[in-house]
Design a protein around this motif. Sequence first.
Motif, PDB file in Angstrom:
ATOM      1  N   PRO A  20      16.326  15.659  -1.172  1.00 57.86           N
ATOM      2  CA  PRO A  20      15.932  15.475  -2.566  1.00 57.86           C
ATOM      3  C   PRO A  20      14.775  14.476  -2.669  1.00 57.86           C
ATOM      4  N   LEU A  21      14.198  14.370  -3.847  1.00 60.25           N
ATOM      5  CA  LEU A  21      13.083  13.452  -4.068  1.00 60.25           C
ATOM      6  C   LEU A  21      13.639  12.040  -4.255  1.00 60.25           C
ATOM      7  N   ILE A  22      13.512  11.203  -3.232  1.00 62.82           N
ATOM      8  CA  ILE A  22      14.005   9.824  -3.319  1.00 62.82           C
ATOM      9  C   ILE A  22      12.906   8.804  -3.007  1.00 62.82           C
ATOM     10  N   GLU A  23      11.707   9.276  -2.648  1.00 61.77           N
ATOM     11  CA  GLU A  23      10.622   8.351  -2.357  1.00 61.77           C
ATOM     12  C   GLU A  23       9.278   9.027  -2.607  1.00 61.77           C
ATOM     13  N   ARG A  24       8.255   8.216  -2.766  1.00 60.31           N
ATOM     14  CA  ARG A  24       6.908   8.713  -2.934  1.00 60.31           C
ATOM     15  C   ARG A  24       5.917   7.669  -2.404  1.00 60.31           C
ATOM     16  N   ILE A  25       4.645   8.079  -2.257  1.00 64.99           N
ATOM     17  CA  ILE A  25       3.616   7.148  -1.783  1.00 64.99           C
ATOM     18  C   ILE A  25       3.063   6.377  -2.970  1.00 64.99           C
ATOM     19  N   VAL A  26       2.967   5.063  -2.818  1.00 70.60           N
ATOM     20  CA  VAL A  26       2.423   4.188  -3.852  1.00 70.60           C
ATOM     21  C   VAL A  26       1.277   3.387  -3.246  1.00 70.60           C
ATOM     22  N   THR A  27       0.162   3.337  -3.963  1.00 74.74           N
ATOM     23  CA  THR A  27      -1.007   2.561  -3.527  1.00 74.74           C
ATOM     24  C   THR A  27      -0.874   1.126  -4.012  1.00 74.74           C
ATOM     25  N   LEU A  28      -0.979   0.187  -3.088  1.00 79.32           N
ATOM     26  CA  LEU A  28      -1.010  -1.245  -3.426  1.00 79.32           C
ATOM     27  C   LEU A  28      -2.461  -1.698  -3.254  1.00 79.32           C
ATOM     28  N   THR A  29      -3.112  -2.009  -4.353  1.00 79.70           N
ATOM     29  CA  THR A  29      -4.547  -2.275  -4.276  1.00 79.70           C
ATOM     30  C   THR A  29      -4.955  -3.318  -5.297  1.00 79.70           C
ATOM     31  N   GLY A  30      -6.189  -3.778  -5.153  1.00 81.33           N
ATOM     32  CA  GLY A  30      -6.722  -4.840  -6.003  1.00 81.33           C
ATOM     33  C   GLY A  30      -7.015  -6.068  -5.168  1.00 81.33           C
ATOM     34  N   ASP A  31      -7.948  -6.884  -5.653  1.00 89.16           N
ATOM     35  CA  ASP A  31      -8.348  -8.076  -4.898  1.00 89.16           C
ATOM     36  C   ASP A  31      -7.249  -9.122  -4.810  1.00 89.16           C
ATOM     37  N   ALA A  32      -6.230  -9.028  -5.651  1.00 82.50           N
ATOM     38  CA  ALA A  32      -5.136  -9.995  -5.577  1.00 82.50           C
ATOM     39  C   ALA A  32      -4.185  -9.686  -4.425  1.00 82.50           C
ATOM     40  N   PHE A  33      -4.330  -8.548  -3.794  1.00 80.58           N
ATOM     41  CA  PHE A  33      -3.564  -8.220  -2.592  1.00 80.58           C
ATOM     42  C   PHE A  33      -4.382  -8.643  -1.371  1.00 80.58           C
ATOM     43  N   ASP A  34      -3.749  -9.372  -0.494  1.00 77.77           N
ATOM     44  CA  ASP A  34      -4.432  -9.734   0.748  1.00 77.77           C
ATOM     45  C   ASP A  34      -4.479  -8.557   1.716  1.00 77.77           C
ATOM     46  N   ALA A  35      -3.554  -7.620   1.588  1.00 76.10           N
ATOM     47  CA  ALA A  35      -3.516  -6.468   2.495  1.00 76.10           C
ATOM     48  C   ALA A  35      -3.257  -5.202   1.683  1.00 76.10           C
ATOM     49  N   PRO A  36      -4.263  -4.655   0.982  1.00 77.72           N
ATOM     50  CA  PRO A  36      -4.085  -3.407   0.225  1.00 77.72           C
ATOM     51  C   PRO A  36      -3.711  -2.276   1.174  1.00 77.72           C
ATOM     52  N   LYS A  37      -2.880  -1.386   0.732  1.00 75.61           N
ATOM     53  CA  LYS A  37      -2.392  -0.300   1.595  1.00 75.61           C
ATOM     54  C   LYS A  37      -1.682   0.745   0.748  1.00 75.61           C
ATOM     55  N   ASN A  38      -1.224   1.806   1.401  1.00 77.50           N
ATOM     56  CA  ASN A  38      -0.335   2.807   0.809  1.00 77.50           C
ATOM     57  C   ASN A  38       1.009   2.729   1.529  1.00 77.50           C
ATOM     58  N   VAL A  39       2.083   2.802   0.769  1.00 76.73           N
ATOM     59  CA  VAL A  39       3.421   2.653   1.343  1.00 76.73           C
ATOM     60  C   VAL A  39       4.333   3.754   0.808  1.00 76.73           C
ATOM     61  N   TRP A  40       5.330   4.090   1.648  1.00 77.13           N
ATOM     62  CA  TRP A  40       6.419   4.941   1.174  1.00 77.13           C
ATOM     63  C   TRP A  40       7.397   4.054   0.404  1.00 77.13           C
ATOM     64  N   ALA A  41       7.499   4.275  -0.882  1.00 79.39           N
ATOM     65  CA  ALA A  41       8.357   3.443  -1.731  1.00 79.39           C
ATOM     66  C   ALA A  41       9.537   4.270  -2.219  1.00 79.39           C
ATOM     67  N   ARG A  42      10.748   3.782  -1.983  1.00 79.44           N
ATOM     68  CA  ARG A  42      11.940   4.461  -2.496  1.00 79.44           C
ATOM     69  C   ARG A  42      11.971   4.324  -4.024  1.00 79.44           C
ATOM     70  N   LEU A  43      12.379   5.379  -4.682  1.00 77.83           N
ATOM     71  CA  LEU A  43      12.507   5.323  -6.143  1.00 77.83           C
ATOM     72  C   LEU A  43      13.599   4.325  -6.514  1.00 77.83           C
ATOM     73  N   GLY A  44      13.281   3.461  -7.447  1.00 79.63           N
ATOM     74  CA  GLY A  44      14.212   2.409  -7.847  1.00 79.63           C
ATOM     75  C   GLY A  44      13.905   1.065  -7.218  1.00 79.63           C
ATOM     76  N   THR A  45      12.905   1.024  -6.314  1.00 79.93           N
ATOM     77  CA  THR A  45      12.529  -0.255  -5.704  1.00 79.93           C
ATOM     78  C   THR A  45      11.835  -1.140  -6.739  1.00 79.93           C
ATOM     79  N   PRO A  46      12.260  -2.393  -6.916  1.00 84.20           N
ATOM     80  CA  PRO A  46      11.550  -3.269  -7.856  1.00 84.20           C
ATOM     81  C   PRO A  46      10.153  -3.574  -7.329  1.00 84.20           C
ATOM     82  N   ILE A  47       9.178  -3.663  -8.242  1.00 85.43           N
ATOM     83  CA  ILE A  47       7.794  -3.840  -7.802  1.00 85.43           C
ATOM     84  C   ILE A  47       7.590  -5.196  -7.142  1.00 85.43           C
ATOM     85  N   SER A  48       8.493  -6.145  -7.388  1.00 91.57           N
ATOM     86  CA  SER A  48       8.372  -7.433  -6.703  1.00 91.57           C
ATOM     87  C   SER A  48       8.476  -7.243  -5.185  1.00 91.57           C
TER      88      SER A  48
END
Length: 669
Positions: free
Chosen positions: A295-323
């Motif tokens: 089933p659909l339990i995860e998707r790719i999320v882009t972490l980007t912006g100059d406030a990130f020291d290491a911008p990247k794409n990650v497999w994020a489980r649905l329901g993961t807090p953005i913190s």
Amino acid sequence: MYADYDEIIERISVQALWDFPGGVHPPQQKELSNTTPIETLPLPDMFYVPIKQHIGTGGQILVNEGDYVLKGQALSANDLALSVPVHAPTSGTVTNIGEHVSAHPSGIGELTICIKPDGLDKWTDLVPLKDYVNHPKHDLVNAICKAGISGLGGAGFPTHIKAGEHKDIEFLIINGVECEPYISSDDRLMREHAWQIRQGIDILVHLIKPKQVLVAIEDNKPEAIETLSVACQQQTKYQVVSIPTKYPAGGEKQLVQVLTSREIPTDGLPADVGCMMFNVGTCFAISDAIMEGKPLIERIVTLTGDAFDAPKNVWARLGTPISHLLSAGSYSTSKQESPRVIMGGPMMGFTVSSLQTPVVKITNCLLAPADKELPTPEDERACIRCSACAEACPASLLPQQLFWYSKAKEYDIAQEYNLFDCIECGACAYVCPSEIPLVHYYRKAKADIRIQQEEKEKAEKARIRFEARQERLLKEKLEREEKHRKAAEARKQSMNKDGGAAKDKIAAALARAKAKKEALAQQQGDNATVTNTEPQESTQTSGRARVESKAPSDKKDKVAAAIARAKAKKLAKSEAVSEDKKSDNEAVSQESNIVSSDRKKEDSAQGAAENAAVDSTVTTSSDSPEKKANDKKAKVAAAIAKAKAKKLEKAKMNEQDNTQANTQNESND
């Protein structure tokens, strides 16, 4: 005039595409995150899984607090047409079911299932359909629905609804444009998982059966174009098309217009113009659901912006807090005056209200810009009527007029200007020199209109129910009246047909009643005769006779006759007793006469004896007069006792006769 199928194919083959009006060219900034492979994150301490993560309605919750769930286990049921289930992102325990901050600009709380991971990440049983070509279409569509798949491109429309479409489709369009700045999740997915995307396309082709498949990718993603071209090269019906970079070329209506020149009508769908569109991320999820049973339990999320020291794409489980995701991207607040995280891109995204906001199915990016990189919007100023918003609008609307009427809440006029044709791309706000958040006003106006329409629909449904009830009650009343009328007519006809027989029956009944009345009157006369013979008993008898005379039944007549016979018998016995008394009196009288004559004789004898005593001095005690008197008294007493005994015996016989008569009367009663 729209181009036909052959013309479209010919123009696509030579890359002579069409264009859409308006659009803007903001800085792309995709190179910040698209240069590194997709990473997998460790499990967070807690998952917050909202029940509703798509367009439509949430399903019914299947778990309770304290339940242990497995990875991929369904947490809700798709019990409505526009609902899809959500699933557990890992194995663990359900700690709470309640309100939690939502992935929405308002941050308003929504129903959420909280799961504490156990660290085992244990899967539930999976049921793949690898030989999907041998399964009915319904089974595949149902499997897509059970997997909880909705559009991952941003809209979140339930995929099984589109996959089960029955209209004839000429072009199946796979959207890999990803036109919004900063976001590179689809780009990395196409580079790393082109083959699985191809499998998802194959499944959709099996379900929809289009004439041609067009895989659209913006020309700023050359690596993605190359990998997908290789993956699709064996299929002659599949064609990868490079789209000029322009925002918002990835919009559904705009992309259809670019590829086919066909415009989707207001309140219409791509299927209305022979097209069907799915995002590349949705194709990947379909492949997982059918080929692996996941089933659909995860998707790719882009972490980007100059406030990130290491911008990247990650497999994020649905329901993961953005913190948790911010920590994975090494988020630093030192480049921001105040913490600021945008869910989505800079054009259509929104600032989250809490770092506990969970990742949902439509979350494709977390943007943490530095203050200089993406300045905070200034205060809104008055509109200067520069018309820049109208020139940038890809839907050819009049954003200025829509703004005025939306702000004034004149929603009827706003709808006349096709408010709902706005795709909320943000191009108008991007070019506005007065810093007016135009999209904000449009979204609010749409929400208010939807609320008004829902209330109107509820009122209309209530009115229809009320009128239906009134109509039903009136119908039932008329049916009852008609039934009663027919019954009355039937009775009347029956009386008319059986009139003579009925009259004869009535006459016979009256005659019987009259005969009974005469019989009772005669019986009362007989009882009255008996009453004259015995006063005391005649009073009781006549009273009972009068009571019995009122009885209309034959049984009472028989009882009255039995009572009369018993009383007559009693009267006869009473007369016999009277005669016995008379005879007793006569006997007593005779005895008295005998006694008196004896006394006279005794007196004369006594006198003679006295005279003899004078003459003779010798007498004996046995011949004394006292002895003679005692003998006479004894005879009289014996006669009286004999009479009394005879009288007592007759009284007992009378009493027995009365008892038998009463017993017979009671049995007759």
